[in-house]
Design a protein around this motif. Structure first.
Motif, PDB file in Angstrom:
ATOM      1  N   HIS A   1      33.992  37.006  30.973  1.00 18.31           N
ATOM      2  CA  HIS A   1      34.091  36.848  32.425  1.00 18.31           C
ATOM      3  C   HIS A   1      34.665  35.470  32.734  1.00 18.31           C
ATOM      4  CE1 HIS A   1      30.648  39.963  33.117  1.00 18.31           C
ATOM      5  NE2 HIS A   1      31.810  40.529  32.828  1.00 18.31           N
ATOM      6  N   VAL A   2      35.803  35.454  33.387  1.00 18.34           N
ATOM      7  CA  VAL A   2      36.435  34.192  33.769  1.00 18.34           C
ATOM      8  C   VAL A   2      36.605  34.167  35.281  1.00 18.34           C
ATOM      9  CG1 VAL A   2      37.623  33.782  31.580  1.00 18.34           C
ATOM     10  CG2 VAL A   2      38.722  35.190  33.316  1.00 18.34           C
ATOM     11  N   ARG A   3      36.560  32.972  35.842  1.00 18.61           N
ATOM     12  CA  ARG A   3      36.536  32.831  37.294  1.00 18.61           C
ATOM     13  C   ARG A   3      37.809  33.363  37.950  1.00 18.61           C
ATOM     14  NH1 ARG A   3      32.371  33.230  39.603  1.00 18.61           N
ATOM     15  NH2 ARG A   3      31.333  31.395  38.763  1.00 18.61           N
ATOM     16  N   GLU A   4      38.939  33.359  37.233  1.00 20.37           N
ATOM     17  CA  GLU A   4      40.170  33.881  37.823  1.00 20.37           C
ATOM     18  C   GLU A   4      40.033  35.355  38.206  1.00 20.37           C
ATOM     19  OE1 GLU A   4      41.692  30.952  34.617  1.00 20.37           O
ATOM     20  OE2 GLU A   4      39.877  32.098  35.084  1.00 20.37           O
TER      21      GLU A   4
ATOM     22  N   LYS B   1      36.587  37.085  38.001  1.00 24.31           N
ATOM     23  CA  LYS B   1      35.260  37.275  38.586  1.00 24.31           C
ATOM     24  C   LYS B   1      35.016  36.151  39.590  1.00 24.31           C
ATOM     25  CE  LYS B   1      30.625  38.661  37.050  1.00 24.31           C
ATOM     26  NZ  LYS B   1      29.723  37.766  37.794  1.00 24.31           N
ATOM     27  N   LYS B   2      35.267  36.447  40.842  1.00 26.53           N
ATOM     28  CA  LYS B   2      35.283  35.414  41.872  1.00 26.53           C
ATOM     29  C   LYS B   2      33.896  34.926  42.268  1.00 26.53           C
ATOM     30  CE  LYS B   2      39.747  35.549  42.165  1.00 26.53           C
ATOM     31  NZ  LYS B   2      40.551  34.416  41.645  1.00 26.53           N
ATOM     32  N   SER B   3      32.849  35.690  41.965  1.00 25.82           N
ATOM     33  CA  SER B   3      31.502  35.279  42.326  1.00 25.82           C
ATOM     34  C   SER B   3      30.556  35.667  41.200  1.00 25.82           C
ATOM     35  CB  SER B   3      31.060  35.921  43.637  1.00 25.82           C
ATOM     36  OG  SER B   3      31.043  37.336  43.515  1.00 25.82           O
TER      37      SER B   3
ATOM     38  N   THR C   1      29.644  33.643  35.156  1.00 27.57           N
ATOM     39  CA  THR C   1      30.793  33.806  34.273  1.00 27.57           C
ATOM     40  C   THR C   1      30.407  33.334  32.873  1.00 27.57           C
ATOM     41  OG1 THR C   1      31.614  31.623  34.932  1.00 27.57           O
ATOM     42  CG2 THR C   1      32.511  33.526  36.106  1.00 27.57           C
ATOM     43  N   THR C   2      31.345  33.452  31.937  1.00 23.63           N
ATOM     44  CA  THR C   2      31.088  33.057  30.554  1.00 23.63           C
ATOM     45  C   THR C   2      30.642  31.599  30.489  1.00 23.63           C
ATOM     46  OG1 THR C   2      32.668  34.666  29.706  1.00 23.63           O
ATOM     47  CG2 THR C   2      32.146  32.800  28.278  1.00 23.63           C
ATOM     48  N   ARG C   3      29.598  31.359  29.713  1.00 17.39           N
ATOM     49  CA  ARG C   3      29.034  30.019  29.650  1.00 17.39           C
ATOM     50  C   ARG C   3      29.971  29.045  28.941  1.00 17.39           C
ATOM     51  NH1 ARG C   3      24.039  29.202  31.133  1.00 17.39           N
ATOM     52  NH2 ARG C   3      23.768  27.454  29.700  1.00 17.39           N
TER      53      ARG C   3
END
Length: 231
Positions: A167-170, A172-174, A177-179
């Motif tokens: 999961h990356v912020r680009e 997954k906007k909310s 995300t990946t630690r």
């Protein structure tokens, strides 16, 4: 977790080093069960993490499901071989078993405390051969040969295969995300591509082609995981 688990500020900086649990989980579940419910156990915390060996909460939870109302769809999500301890309690339930890569050298770097890859396949076969509806969840997708990994998943099971990249912020906007630790590992070992959304889509596309050619359902993201409890 910061709010619901009553954690202190210093607690959430030690992810993976501690856990919280409800000693009355089975009692609460028995009271809350309703006909036709779909319950996912669980998207955040593995129910068969090491602490379960000592606390042994899952057997009573599974018994609550078995004695509860009809039509409850209970899906267990795990990567822990400990699930075989409760094999006789899994009748009628579904299991999503996580296999993250086909390379055990990669597994040792990202998941040093988790079971080796071949042991996970052994557990999946045992569940399958015992009549448990078991699905392979390729999540998160760690560096691997994507086509070989999904082909093995198709070989070892007869149901849908679900995959999910980091999961990356680009994308997954909310939400979570990946630690940072996993991000640093990718950068240190030259695996930064696996954090790139475009590369991730190409990996998913290659996996889907293999599943499609075998005539098997393949999904990713929330809609993919919803396949675990759909009819």
């Amino acid at each position: 977790m910061r709010v619901q688990a009553d954690l202190r500020p210093e607690d959430w900086t030690h992810w993976g080093q501690q856990t919280t649990f409800k000693t009355n989980a089975a009692e609460l579940l028995a009271k809350a069960l309703r006909p036709g419910q779909a319950i996912y156990c669980s998207p955040l915390t593995d129910p068969y993490q090491p602490a379960e060996a000592e606390r042994c909460l899952m057997p009573d939870i599974l018994r609550a499901i078995a004695s509860g109302p009809s039509g409850v769809r209970f899906v267990i999500q795990t990567r822990g071989p400990m699930i075989l301890r409760d094999l006789d309690l899994l009748t009628g339930l579904r299991v999503g078993f996580s296999v993250t890569t086909d390379r055990d050298d990669v597994r040792r770097i990202f998941e040093p405390h988790c079971a080796p890859i071949e042991e996970r396949w052994r557990v999946i076969r045992t569940l399958r051969d015992s009549g448990v509806a078991v699905f392979v969840t390729l999540a998160p997708i760690l560096p691997c040969d994507p086509e070989a990994l999904v082909a093995r998943a198709l070989e070892e099971t007869n149901g849908a295969v679900v995959a999910d990249p980091f999961h990356v912020r680009e994308v997954k906007k909310s939400g979570a995300t990946t630690r940072h630790a996993a991000v640093e590992i990718c950068r240190r070992y030259g695996w930064a591509d696996w954090l790139d959304p475009e590369f991730q889509q190409s990996v998913l596309a290659s996996m889907r082609r293999v599943a499609d050619s075998a005539g098997r359902p393949f999904g990713n993201g929330p809609s993919g995981f919803a396949m675990l409890h759909s009819d």
